[in-house]
Design an enzyme around this catalytic site. Structure first.
Site, mmCIF file in Angstrom:
data_model
loop_
_atom_site.group_PDB
_atom_site.id
_atom_site.type_symbol
_atom_site.label_atom_id
_atom_site.label_comp_id
_atom_site.label_asym_id
_atom_site.label_seq_id
_atom_site.Cartn_x
_atom_site.Cartn_y
_atom_site.Cartn_z
ATOM 1 N N SER A 141 0.826 -1.204 0.000
ATOM 2 C CA SER A 141 0.000 0.000 0.000
ATOM 3 C C SER A 141 0.860 1.253 0.000
ATOM 4 C CB SER A 141 -0.897 -0.014 1.246
ATOM 5 O OG SER A 141 -1.539 1.247 1.424
ATOM 6 N N TYR A 166 -2.307 -1.081 10.971
ATOM 7 C CA TYR A 166 -2.534 -1.619 9.611
ATOM 8 C C TYR A 166 -1.349 -1.245 8.717
ATOM 9 C CZ TYR A 166 -3.795 -1.361 4.747
ATOM 10 O OH TYR A 166 -3.752 -1.467 3.382
ATOM 11 N N LYS A 170 1.858 -3.584 6.718
ATOM 12 C CA LYS A 170 2.298 -3.543 5.322
ATOM 13 C C LYS A 170 3.800 -3.293 5.243
ATOM 14 C CE LYS A 170 -1.669 -4.212 3.315
ATOM 15 N NZ LYS A 170 -1.928 -5.529 2.677
HETATM 16 C C1 WQD Z 1 -9.649 9.353 0.895
HETATM 17 C C2 WQD Z 1 -9.889 10.849 1.074
HETATM 18 C C3 WQD Z 1 -10.179 11.529 3.363
HETATM 19 C C4 WQD Z 1 -13.967 9.327 3.896
HETATM 20 C C5 WQD Z 1 -6.952 4.402 3.053
HETATM 21 C C6 WQD Z 1 -5.822 3.573 3.618
HETATM 22 C C7 WQD Z 1 -5.043 2.955 2.477
HETATM 23 C C8 WQD Z 1 -5.986 2.181 1.600
HETATM 24 C C9 WQD Z 1 -7.058 3.106 1.045
HETATM 25 C C10 WQD Z 1 -6.178 -0.109 2.290
HETATM 26 C C11 WQD Z 1 -9.129 11.447 2.256
HETATM 27 C C12 WQD Z 1 -11.464 11.751 2.560
HETATM 28 C C13 WQD Z 1 -12.788 9.853 3.391
HETATM 29 C C14 WQD Z 1 -15.061 10.208 4.182
HETATM 30 C C15 WQD Z 1 -13.728 12.057 3.440
HETATM 31 N N1 WQD Z 1 -6.614 1.127 2.317
HETATM 32 N N2 WQD Z 1 -12.691 11.195 3.167
HETATM 33 N N3 WQD Z 1 -14.898 11.542 3.945
HETATM 34 O O1 WQD Z 1 -7.322 7.367 3.797
HETATM 35 O O2 WQD Z 1 -6.487 7.801 1.414
HETATM 36 O O3 WQD Z 1 -6.433 5.485 2.316
HETATM 37 O O4 WQD Z 1 -7.757 3.633 2.210
HETATM 38 O O5 WQD Z 1 -5.277 -0.577 1.650
HETATM 39 O O6 WQD Z 1 -4.066 2.094 3.017
HETATM 40 O O7 WQD Z 1 -4.948 4.427 4.320
HETATM 41 O O8 WQD Z 1 -8.624 6.538 1.778
HETATM 42 O O9 WQD Z 1 -11.004 6.683 1.129
HETATM 43 O O10 WQD Z 1 -10.413 6.746 3.610
HETATM 44 O O11 WQD Z 1 -9.880 8.721 2.163
HETATM 45 O O12 WQD Z 1 -13.628 13.283 3.245
HETATM 46 O O13 WQD Z 1 -16.165 9.785 4.647
HETATM 47 O O14 WQD Z 1 -11.275 11.067 1.341
HETATM 48 O O15 WQD Z 1 -9.943 12.598 4.256
HETATM 49 O O16 WQD Z 1 -8.733 12.767 1.897
HETATM 50 P P1 WQD Z 1 -7.182 6.913 2.384
HETATM 51 P P2 WQD Z 1 -10.057 7.120 2.206
#
Ligand code: WQD
Length: 378
Positions: A141, A166, A170
């Site tokens: 990741s 998590y 990785k």
């Molecule tokens: C994306 C953007 C949030 C939810 C994570 C893990 C990574 C991988 C993918 C497993 C950010 C914003 C999110 C919401 C929002 N997982 N957001 N409202 O955090 O980039 O990555 O998931 O392998 O390892 O770290 O993904 O989709 O949670 O967030 O505004 O309800 O959307 O702040 O900017 P992230 P995400």
């Protein structure tokens, strides 16, 4: 002890896919079957549904008893069960997805995450080695980069301390798998660093089906669009980004799946120049049997950053109606932006992501609107 060669025809190559009933796993099984590989799936169904594999058979045109796809409901922690699988099938390579993956949950349950993700991988590799299988593609990741020192992120961008268990699993497993090669040059390891996988197969039959309230943006937006949730909470609009909201490199899950197939071909010496570039990649030219040995590290993204608001507006275009949202405080642990440089995967794997954000959202909407409760209603 020697390793299995991957320089043979796909139809003669058996791939073990751990976590193959999951979101990325099921899409990867579709791509493997489409290219003639034989597939064995081990999945404990702790965060997935066997229905996904039934639908994979439909997409692939396989009868229920067609043994080009065989499924075992087992945990990678169960050494005896894994041994039985390796005894029953002439496995040539492993694509290893199985693992817990919820960032927030990992903070609350560190022991479960280290046990399942790290110990589970150790058991898997030990049983594989005992069966002379030393070809493994690992689901890593972009989280290993932490707050990246630069964007677009290349594979030799320094890794930073994870901000949650998590992420540590990785990072730790990248080190474990790299050390396997250092200790025994028969190992063939590919570490694929995913950015943000979203979307669904164009059929709408398989897709992302998170348990409970989604942690990730896209499934949350999709559930608002289909009316299951009221509005999207946008976690902060004061980041140093074009519209103030977080920027990520969203990649279509089918593009991601195809990256895994390209990694297998690379392992079999079938593509790429073989020259080792970037930190940690110590894979040389294929050996005399055509199979590479070494560690290949590749980012799988699109190279394009999209903000939270970009995603919401793209999903509005896909579903044809407004999606309500409200600005909320930043989420702890979030970074402002990250997006990939994918030149290495292009040059060495011959792989490039094809689909843009609108296609990702259109495919996600088709899945979500046809399956508002995921696989639960199947
Ligand atoms: C994306 C953007 C949030 C939810 C994570 C893990 C990574 C991988 C993918 C497993 C950010 C914003 C999110 C919401 C929002 N997982 N957001 N409202 O955090 O980039 O990555 O998931 O392998 O390892 O770290 O993904 O989709 O949670 O967030 O505004 O309800 O959307 O702040 O900017 P992230 P995400």
């Amino acid at each position: 002890m020697a390793n299995r060669s991957l320089a043979k025809d796909h139809a003669d190559t058996c791939v073990l896919v751990t976590g193959g009933a999951g979101f990325i796993g099921s899409h990867t099984v579709v791509e493997l079957l489409a290219r003639g590989y034989r597939v064995v799936v081990v999945d404990d169904l702790s965060n997935s549904s066997e229905t996904a594999l039934e639908r994979v058979r439909t997409i692939a045109g396989l009868a229920p008893d067609d043994n080009r796809l065989v499924f075992y409901e087992d945990s990678i922690l169960d050494r005896d069960a894994l041994s039985r699988v390796f005894d029953a099938h002439d496995i040539d390579a492993i694509i290893h997805f199985a693992g817990f993956k919820a960032v927030g949950e990992s903070v609350q349950k560190p022991l479960e995450y280290y046990w399942n993700n790290v110990a589970g991988t150790l058991v898997l590799c030990d049983v594989a080695r005992a069966h002379n299988v030393k070809n493994i593609v690992f689901s890593s990741s972009a989280t290993v980069y932490g707050e990246p020192e630069f964007c677009p992120i290349t594979e030799n961008c320094p890794k930073h301390d994870a901000t949650n268990p998590y992420g540590w699993t990785k990072s730790m497993l990248e080190q474990v798998l790299s050390d396997l090669y250092v200790g025994d040059n028969e190992w063939n390891v590919v570490l694929l660093r995913y950015f943000n996988p979203i979307g669904a197969h164009e059929s709408g039959l398989i897709g992302e089906d998170p348990k409970g309230i989604p942690n990730n943006l896209l499934p949350y937006v999709a559930q608002v669009a289909v009316g299951k949730l009221a509005r999207v909470g946008v976690f902060g609009d004061d980041y140093p980004t074009p519209d103030g909201t977080g920027v990520r490199d969203y990649i279509h899950v089918v593009d991601l799946a195809r990256g895994h197939v390209a990694a297998l071909d690379w392992m079999g010496g079938k593509v790429g120049t073989g020259e080792a570039r970037g930190l940690g990649s110590i894979a040389g030219e294929p050996a005399e049997d055509g199979t590479r040995r070494g560690v290949g590290i590749f980012n799988l993204g699109t190279g394009t950053g999209s903000s939270v608001l970009d995603v919401i507006h793209a999903f509005e275009r896909a579903c044809g109606h407004k999606i309500p949202y409200e600005i909320k405080p930043r989420r702890a642990g979030d970074i402002a932006e990250n997006y990939a440089s994918c030149d290495k995967a292009r040059d060495e794997l011959g792989w490039v992501a094809e689909y843009d954000l609108d296609r990702m959202c259109a495919d996600s909407w088709r899945w979500q609107s046809a399956n508002p409760d995921g696989y639960a209603t199947a």
